[in-house]
Design a protein around this motif. Structure first.
Motif, mmCIF file in Angstrom:
data_model
loop_
_atom_site.group_PDB
_atom_site.id
_atom_site.type_symbol
_atom_site.label_atom_id
_atom_site.label_comp_id
_atom_site.label_asym_id
_atom_site.label_seq_id
_atom_site.Cartn_x
_atom_site.Cartn_y
_atom_site.Cartn_z
ATOM 1 N N LEU A 1 9.063 9.359 55.742
ATOM 2 C CA LEU A 1 10.310 10.079 55.455
ATOM 3 C C LEU A 1 10.761 9.809 54.021
ATOM 4 O O LEU A 1 11.210 10.733 53.319
ATOM 5 N N ILE A 2 10.649 8.571 53.569
ATOM 6 C CA ILE A 2 10.954 8.238 52.174
ATOM 7 C C ILE A 2 10.023 9.014 51.237
ATOM 8 O O ILE A 2 10.451 9.582 50.230
ATOM 9 N N THR A 3 8.740 9.056 51.596
ATOM 10 C CA THR A 3 7.758 9.796 50.804
ATOM 11 C C THR A 3 8.126 11.271 50.721
ATOM 12 O O THR A 3 8.052 11.880 49.640
ATOM 13 N N SER A 4 8.512 11.843 51.846
ATOM 14 C CA SER A 4 8.864 13.265 51.858
ATOM 15 C C SER A 4 10.083 13.541 50.987
ATOM 16 O O SER A 4 10.156 14.575 50.309
ATOM 17 N N MET A 5 11.029 12.606 50.955
ATOM 18 C CA MET A 5 12.218 12.763 50.124
ATOM 19 C C MET A 5 11.858 12.689 48.646
ATOM 20 O O MET A 5 12.390 13.443 47.815
ATOM 21 N N LEU A 6 10.953 11.781 48.292
ATOM 22 C CA LEU A 6 10.501 11.665 46.901
ATOM 23 C C LEU A 6 9.740 12.913 46.466
ATOM 24 O O LEU A 6 9.920 13.405 45.346
ATOM 25 N N ILE A 7 8.881 13.422 47.339
ATOM 26 C CA ILE A 7 8.142 14.645 47.026
ATOM 27 C C ILE A 7 9.105 15.800 46.807
ATOM 28 O O ILE A 7 8.965 16.586 45.857
ATOM 29 N N THR A 8 10.120 15.914 47.663
ATOM 30 C CA THR A 8 11.105 16.990 47.529
ATOM 31 C C THR A 8 11.902 16.849 46.240
ATOM 32 O O THR A 8 12.217 17.855 45.583
ATOM 33 N N LEU A 9 12.220 15.611 45.854
ATOM 34 C CA LEU A 9 12.912 15.380 44.583
ATOM 35 C C LEU A 9 12.077 15.885 43.411
ATOM 36 O O LEU A 9 12.579 16.583 42.516
ATOM 37 N N VAL A 10 10.792 15.552 43.409
ATOM 38 C CA VAL A 10 9.910 15.992 42.332
ATOM 39 C C VAL A 10 9.760 17.515 42.341
ATOM 40 O O VAL A 10 9.754 18.156 41.286
ATOM 41 N N LEU A 11 9.657 18.103 43.527
ATOM 42 C CA LEU A 11 9.568 19.561 43.626
ATOM 43 C C LEU A 11 10.822 20.215 43.057
ATOM 44 O O LEU A 11 10.753 21.241 42.365
ATOM 45 N N PHE A 12 11.975 19.616 43.343
ATOM 46 C CA PHE A 12 13.227 20.161 42.802
ATOM 47 C C PHE A 12 13.245 20.101 41.280
ATOM 48 O O PHE A 12 13.686 21.042 40.610
ATOM 49 N N ILE A 13 12.766 19.004 40.721
ATOM 50 C CA ILE A 13 12.772 18.837 39.267
ATOM 51 C C ILE A 13 11.957 19.935 38.589
ATOM 52 O O ILE A 13 12.328 20.432 37.529
ATOM 53 N N TRP B 1 19.950 12.411 55.660
ATOM 54 C CA TRP B 1 20.566 12.357 56.983
ATOM 55 C C TRP B 1 19.580 11.789 58.000
ATOM 56 O O TRP B 1 19.938 10.962 58.839
ATOM 57 N N ALA B 2 18.322 12.222 57.922
ATOM 58 C CA ALA B 2 17.304 11.719 58.843
ATOM 59 C C ALA B 2 17.101 10.216 58.668
ATOM 60 O O ALA B 2 16.903 9.482 59.642
ATOM 61 N N LEU B 3 17.163 9.731 57.416
ATOM 62 C CA LEU B 3 17.040 8.289 57.170
ATOM 63 C C LEU B 3 18.204 7.530 57.798
ATOM 64 O O LEU B 3 18.026 6.447 58.366
#
Length: 416
Positions: free
Chosen positions: A171-183, A199-201
């Motif tokens: 879940l942490i990994t998915s959040m980091l990937i989404t952050l990079v995708l947003f950038i 929220w899931a965390l």
């Protein structure tokens, strides 16, 4: 459309969270013969990775096969050398397959990239992995069907995922990937998903997950501020900045009514976590280090003392297997670096941390702070908390972070 080995491998990566969640659902509600469905199908996936590697590089195929033979031989020989029973071979095989799954997949992907010099077609599959993780926790939680994160407690909900640390790291990994995708994409969907993942965390309720999630949110906010407050401004910024200031002003004016709502909501999640830490502190004798590491340091100390008393160099080189430690100590350390070393010795470390550090050293030249932070966090999580490198869900997430660190997968578009 004709399916090739590449498409099959990418699809396997994408559905990894779904398969892990399905495995937990079966274990919770349909125990029996079906419990072996996902583990067995992953053996097939491992064969697909190795066969695909055979098509890419004979040398790398031979290397993977060599380590596969070594770990499988260890699985059989270790119980015999330690005077264990034949039943210990099964858990040895299970762990060996998980380690080889990680090793063969990461070697396949990097060999494929070396030959094709591009992996941009894997990006949709990475997105599917990242976007599905929070959904697979939040939906079971809302339906009241998920599993509580901590045994003998009503606190936290991990959906149908069985391994808390593994799903938390993923879940942490998915959040980091989404952050990079947003950038690089600046899409509203990514903003929505970042907050859904946070929220899931919170729903899952682990200390590490909440702390790292807050850090990721802080990095997200700093990035927004950096590219929003520096001129020249776009039309979107000219509209959004004043509206944001008006909204903040209104919240401050009516903070009295909002404060109690926010305070009550935060307390509903945080108080049970604090109560659990208080209980854990009393149970472990009140030592801060024991509470922070949930007693893992005590188990690690016992394991090291036990192996040291054997005075056998081969135990340190090739391990003793997971069943031996459980029988002798009663509990593994739940710190992947130590557990892998104890279970499979130097070969085990080579197929996990060895290949990871080698690739990370090669890719460290790329200037992506977010991904470097993410990879470092996941590696520390694995070393200090466990069930990350030895579980397919989270170890696959680590591979994805290593894949996108070079930025070649992402279009450098900033449209804030």
């Amino acid at each position: 459309m004709k399916l090739n080995n590449r498409t099959i491998v990418f699809s396997i990566i994408a559905i990894t969270p779904i398969l892990d969640s399905l495995n937990g659902l079966i274990s919770m509600y349909l125990p029996g013969i079906l419990e072996q469905f996902v583990p067995n199908i992953r053996i097939v996936f491992l064969i697909i990775f190795i066969c695909g590697l055979w098509q890419l590089s004979a040398t790398m195929f031979e290397n993977v096969m060599l380590f596969s033979i070594v770990l499988m031989a260890q699985s059989i020989l270790i119980p015999m050398l330690n005077g264990g029973s034949i039943s210990e071979i099964v858990p040895n095989f299970t762990l060996a397959i998980k380690l080889l799954y990680f090793f063969s997949l990461i070697v396949y992907l990097y060999e494929y990239r070396r030959i094709n010099n591009d992996l941009s077609d894997i990006l949709p599959y990475i997105k599917f992995y990242a976007y599905s993780m929070p959904i697979l926790i939040v939906i079971p939680f809302l339906l009241g069907m998920g599993r509580t994160t901590y045994e003998n407690s009503s606190f936290g909900n991990s959906g149908f995922f069985i391994a808390n640390n593994s799903s938390n790291a993923a879940l942490i990994t998915s959040m980091l990937i989404t952050l990079v995708l947003f950038i690089y994409e600046s899409r509203f969907l990514n903003v929505f998903l970042i907050f859904l993942q946070m929220w899931a965390l919170v729903v899952q309720g682990t200390k590490t997950g909440i702390v790292v999630g807050i850090i990721i949110l802080a990095m997200f906010s700093l990035h927004i501020a950096k590219y929003t407050l520096i001129p020249p401004y776009t039309y979107t910024q000219v509209i959004l900045i004043p509206l944001s200031l008006i909204l903040i002003t209104l919240l401050i004016i009516f903070s009295g009514s909002w404060y109690s709502i926010i305070s009550d909501s935060v307390s509903a999640y945080i108080n049970p976590l604090l109560e659990r830490q208080t209980f854990l502190s009393k149970q472990l004798g009140g030592e801060l280090s024991s509470v922070i590491f949930s007693g893992r340091l005590d188990f690690a100390h016992e394991i090291i003392l036990n192996l040291s008393s054997k005075n056998n160099i081969f135990l340190w080189m090739f391990g003793v297997g997971p069943s031996y430690i459980v029988n002798e100590i009663g509990h593994i350390a739940e710190m992947d670096g130590l557990d892998i070393f104890v279970d499979f010795g130097l070969p085990g470390l080579c197929v996990t941390y060895g290949i990871t550090i080698y690739i990370l050293f090669y890719l460290w030249k790329y200037k992506n702070f977010y991904l470097k932070f993410g990879i470092t966090s996941i590696l520390l999580y694995s070393l200090l908390a466990g069930h990350v490198m030895v579980e397919i869900l989270s170890s696959t997430g680590l591979i994805l972070l290593l894949l996108i660190i070079n930025n070649d997968l992402l279009k450098k578009e900033k449209t804030l």
